[in-house]
Every structure is written in structure tokens, then in C-alpha cells.
Write a protein that holds these residues in place. Sequence first.
Motif, short mmCIF file in Angstrom:
data_model
loop_
_atom_site.label_atom_id
_atom_site.label_comp_id
_atom_site.label_asym_id
_atom_site.label_seq_id
_atom_site.Cartn_x
_atom_site.Cartn_y
_atom_site.Cartn_z
N GLY A 332 0.81 -1.21 0.00
CA GLY A 332 0.00 0.00 0.00
C GLY A 332 0.84 1.26 0.00
N LEU A 333 1.97 1.23 0.72
CA LEU A 333 2.86 2.40 0.76
C LEU A 333 3.46 2.65 -0.61
CD1 LEU A 333 4.26 4.58 2.44
CD2 LEU A 333 6.02 2.90 3.02
N ILE A 334 3.92 1.61 -1.27
CA ILE A 334 4.49 1.75 -2.62
C ILE A 334 3.44 2.28 -3.59
CG2 ILE A 334 5.44 0.47 -4.58
CD1 ILE A 334 6.78 -1.41 -2.54
N LEU A 335 2.23 1.72 -3.52
CA LEU A 335 1.16 2.17 -4.41
C LEU A 335 0.83 3.64 -4.16
CD1 LEU A 335 -1.03 1.59 -6.51
CD2 LEU A 335 -2.50 0.78 -4.66
N LEU A 364 2.52 4.06 6.09
CA LEU A 364 3.77 4.56 6.69
C LEU A 364 3.65 4.58 8.21
CD1 LEU A 364 6.58 5.69 6.20
CD2 LEU A 364 5.59 7.98 6.08
N PHE A 365 2.47 4.95 8.71
CA PHE A 365 2.24 4.92 10.16
C PHE A 365 2.39 3.50 10.70
CE2 PHE A 365 -0.89 4.43 13.67
CZ PHE A 365 -0.25 5.22 14.60
N ASN A 366 1.84 2.51 9.98
CA ASN A 366 1.94 1.13 10.42
C ASN A 366 3.36 0.58 10.35
OD1 ASN A 366 -0.53 -0.74 11.12
ND2 ASN A 366 -1.31 0.87 9.77
N LEU A 367 4.19 1.18 9.53
CA LEU A 367 5.56 0.71 9.38
C LEU A 367 6.49 1.26 10.46
CD1 LEU A 367 6.96 -1.17 7.36
CD2 LEU A 367 7.66 0.84 6.05
N TYR A 500 14.08 -4.30 6.72
CA TYR A 500 13.10 -3.43 7.37
C TYR A 500 13.59 -1.97 7.36
CZ TYR A 500 10.67 -0.92 11.05
OH TYR A 500 9.98 0.03 11.74
N CYS A 501 14.86 -1.75 7.72
CA CYS A 501 15.39 -0.38 7.77
C CYS A 501 15.36 0.27 6.39
CB CYS A 501 16.82 -0.39 8.31
SG CYS A 501 16.93 -0.82 10.06
N VAL A 502 15.73 -0.50 5.37
CA VAL A 502 15.70 0.04 3.99
C VAL A 502 14.25 0.35 3.60
CG1 VAL A 502 16.07 -0.55 1.57
CG2 VAL A 502 17.82 -1.10 3.26
N SER A 503 13.32 -0.54 3.93
CA SER A 503 11.91 -0.31 3.60
C SER A 503 11.39 0.94 4.29
CB SER A 503 11.07 -1.52 4.02
OG SER A 503 11.49 -2.68 3.37
N LEU A 504 11.73 1.10 5.58
CA LEU A 504 11.28 2.27 6.32
C LEU A 504 11.90 3.55 5.77
CD1 LEU A 504 9.66 3.41 8.70
CD2 LEU A 504 11.66 3.00 10.16
N PHE A 505 13.21 3.50 5.45
CA PHE A 505 13.90 4.69 4.93
C PHE A 505 13.34 5.10 3.57
CE2 PHE A 505 17.35 6.48 2.31
CZ PHE A 505 17.62 7.62 3.04
N ILE A 506 13.19 4.11 2.69
CA ILE A 506 12.65 4.41 1.35
C ILE A 506 11.21 4.88 1.47
CG2 ILE A 506 11.98 3.38 -0.85
CD1 ILE A 506 14.44 1.59 -0.67
N TRP A 512 8.06 11.63 1.41
CA TRP A 512 8.44 13.06 1.45
C TRP A 512 8.51 13.64 0.05
CZ3 TRP A 512 8.89 16.75 4.98
CH2 TRP A 512 9.60 17.91 4.64
N GLN A 513 9.15 12.89 -0.85
CA GLN A 513 9.28 13.37 -2.23
C GLN A 513 7.93 13.45 -2.93
OE1 GLN A 513 12.03 14.49 -3.88
NE2 GLN A 513 13.09 14.35 -1.91
N ALA A 514 7.04 12.52 -2.54
CA ALA A 514 5.73 12.49 -3.19
C ALA A 514 4.80 13.56 -2.64
CB ALA A 514 5.09 11.11 -3.00
N ILE A 515 4.92 13.85 -1.35
CA ILE A 515 3.97 14.75 -0.69
C ILE A 515 4.40 16.20 -0.80
CG2 ILE A 515 3.02 15.41 1.55
CD1 ILE A 515 3.01 12.43 2.27
#
Length: 544
Positions: A332-335, A364-367, A500-506, A512-515
Motif C-alpha cells: 500500500g505504501l508503494i502504491l 507509513l504509520f503502520n511501518l 526493514y530499515c531500507v523499507s522504512l527509509f525508502i 516526502w518526495q511524493a507529498i
Amino acid sequence: MQYPSYQVQVVENIPSYLQKLFLVPIQELQEFGFEPCCFLQVKPMLKVYPNTASEILLYNEPFNCYAKVGIRHPIEPLNLFDIEFYTFFKDKTCLVTTNGKGNTVIGKIPFFIMQDFYTAQTSLQWQYHQGRLRQLKTHKIPKLLSPEAFIQALQVYLQNYLNSLIKLKYISPGANRNLFRLNSKLALKLTHKIIQGNNQSANIVKQRREQAKNETKLAVEIPIELEVEGFRRMEKLQRGLIDKKMRPWMILGSFILFVVTSTKYFGTQTLIIFIAALIIHEGGHLFAMKLCGYRDGSLLFLPFLGAVATARKDDATITQRFCVSLAGPLPGLILGILLAIFFKDASYSSWIKQASWILICLNLFNLLPIYPLDGGQIVDILLFSRFPYSDVFFKAFGAIIISLLGIAHPALFVLTIPLALNIIYSYRAAKINSELHKSFRTNPPSNQENILYCLFKNLQQFDYHYLPFNSRYLLVKNLIERYHCFYSKRITKVILASVYCVSLFIGILGSWQAIVPNSVNFVPKFAQTSADYIRIHQEIPGKQ
């Protein structure tokens, strides 16, 4: 339900731990004039695990009365034995006195004069039976029966009782013609009766707990084998708690309830998008559960909170638990990020922008590494499960964060109750985990049965075997999960933590870049109009 059966069991076939355990009620009933007759192998009317159980039959000759003793479930040290008194009469009736079981009877048992007595003392139950027996003896004659004749008569009476329930359409045959199910309406009434009876039974345990302070013999030491059997029984009951045919209706019912309670707070468009985001999130969990071999997957919508995906796998590895937790928020975050990036032009429909915002915020909140969110569960199994007391502080920190968020969204306060209970179980687990690790290092268990045996043995060493069985069950479940996490390879944890860290960072960077570019375009309407006016005014010839 099934047709019950009783068979005399030779002593050699009774496990030694049960023979020793039954000495407790034998000694108690001998004070009232009862003497042991034989052991019984019983197939109960309610089909449970295990399918057969061992009981003991005792006889009081002066009163022509039998006492049948079994093990009460759930297994409680202060309320372990289920004692029933029986006296048959020549007119084919039978006086039965139970203790806290009348709430489980459907309708009436033909030819049974049944009385139920909630008491913490077996002596009072026996006096209650004697009192009614004296009344009945004025116009009835007790019948002398051998143990074999007694169990045969009891079996026939109970089988006729089951047949009467079929005629009354209280129960109906299932796929297996020898098994029967309660009709739904009657099941609800019976559930209400059982809940009321359980409250009365809780008072019995409370009274016995007070008595045990002065009489230590009241607290029976439960054999570890029986604890393991009780755990398996609870597992079977949990799996059969919701019928497969009922699951779609439960999902539909929870969905309708969620929609009805959410219409006050969301517009139609927002609610549709939010439900779709929840389905994508929980669908990711369910898909990963399916791939990892979980069973009994289901989805349940929670009013004011969202939804939850559930499934079962007792021996799930740390990698499988990680994949299940990450598979919810990541898709869902990627989408959401892709929607925000590719449809950031202001000309696109507002619902696409709203969908991207909801997908990003929800997932993102759930992650985030806050327990009990998905990210918090990942951090817990990768890091804190190895250090028990730090796990307690981590969960307490999560409870504080959820409580603070509850100020803005009060429905989140509901989560603090299971969180608080989880912290208690984690603290209890932390106290014995270090001892378990030492024991498992020197003598690692070879299979799941050995793990359970070691866990319940340690519960006894820490005096946790006096906790209510439901608490012991949840505690052992917690310890089993920790066992599988603790003994996973370190390199596996490092790789999973990196993912997990890479997923959270990305996720944070991509969000941020999208919003942010979109937020720049959200200029107040007055400012946009003023800017357009100045630009147009300057383009008019002769205007400076």
C-alpha cells in the motif's frame, strides 16, 4: 456433539500420573463412605480433544450411590475435579447431583432428577444429594447396580437424551452422521447460560483460594502431562471456535458495522478509498500468510479502528513472521507513493490525490517501530525478543504512544487494554526466559511436545502454575513464539533488520518526495488569484 460411551478400563492402561492424581478425590470421598470400583474410559457427549478421557467410579453401599470423578476443564489447581453423585431407582429414574454443570444442560434429560449445586466444598454437595435422596426414598426404592450395569444404564440414558434433542430439532446431524450440531438460536441461549455459570464457578475458585491459605492440600499439583494435554485441548477449541461456513458472514457483518459507524466521520469518497486501502493492507498480510503456510486465515473489520487479518501457525519461523508483518504496509505504501508521483499534476482528479495520501499515511504509520503496529512487531521479533526485559519496556513505550494518540482519536484507547495484558504476559515471560535459555542450550528439545513439557515445567518452578489456565495458555504461547525467534540465526536477523530499515527509509523518503511537491501547489486560493491578476495586468500593453 456425539453419542457418549463408557467402558471399564484396566488399571494398567491408566497413565501413572493420572493414577496418582486420582488419589486426591479418592481420599476425600472415602471420608463419606465411598470406595473405588474401577477406572472408566469415557467418550464425552461434547466432542473435544482428546476424544476419550479417564475417570474413576466409586461406590457408597449404605446409600446405593455412585460417585463419578473426572478432570474439569479448563484445568485449575483449585477446581480440578468434576464430581457427580448418582442414585438409580427401580422406577427407572435417576437422581444426579452435579457441581457447577447444570448450565451446560440443554432442555431436560429424560428420567433424570437433576440438581446442580455450586459449592466450594464436596461435603456440601454430598449433603445436598443425601437430602434429596431421603425425600425420594419415601416413594421410590433405590436400585442396586453393579459397576458394569451402572455405566451401561448411564450410557443408554444419555444416548436417549441425545435422540430426544434430535427429535426436538435442538441439534441436527453434520457431515458425519455420528456428529451433531446445535442450532444457532439454541447455541446463543446456551452460551448465555454458560457465561452465567462461569461467573458462579469463579466464585467457587475464589472461595477455595481463601480456604487454601489455611489448607494447603486443597491446591492440587497438576501433572505436566495434563498441562500439555490442556494446552492441546485449548488449541483445538481455538481452531474450531468459528465455523468455516460462518466466517464469510462474520466478515460481512463486521464490514457492515464498520461502514455504518464510519459514515458519521467520513464522506462517501473518503470512506470508499479508506476501505480499499484497508483491504490492500490486510490482503497483503493474508497473501503472505497463505504463502507461509498459515491456516484459518480471516479478515475482520473493527469499528473506529480499521481491520485485522488473522491466521494460525504455531511453529512460524522468524522469517515467516517478518514477511507477514511487512507484507501489510509495504504494498500500500508503494502504491500510494507511485500514485502521488505519477499523478501529481493538479489537473488530475482529487480522489487520486486523496487515495495516495490515505495509502501513504495509513501504511507509513503502520511501518513505524511502535508496538503493536506492524513495524513495532517486526522490531520486537528481531531485537527485543532476545532480551526479555527490554521487550517489556518497548511494549510499555508503545502503549504510552498509543495512549497519547488516543487523545486525538479516542478509539485508540481500546487498544490499550490488550496492550496492558500483553505487557503483563511479557513480564512474566521475561522472568523465566533466562532459565529456559540455559536449559535449552544444554538440552535442546527435539520436537514441539518437548518444548511444551519444558515450558510447563518451568511454570511450576516459578509458581506460575497457580495462575488461571487461560493466563498459563497465553503465557506459554508467548514463550513458544520467543523460542522460535531466539534460536534463529544471527545472520538471518541482520538481513531481515536491514530489509526493514531500507523499507522504512525508502518509505519515508519516497513519501516526502511524493507529498512535498504537492503541498507546494496547495497555495491559498486568494494568493493564486492575486498572482494571476498581477501577471495578466503586466501583460496588458501600456500598463506598468
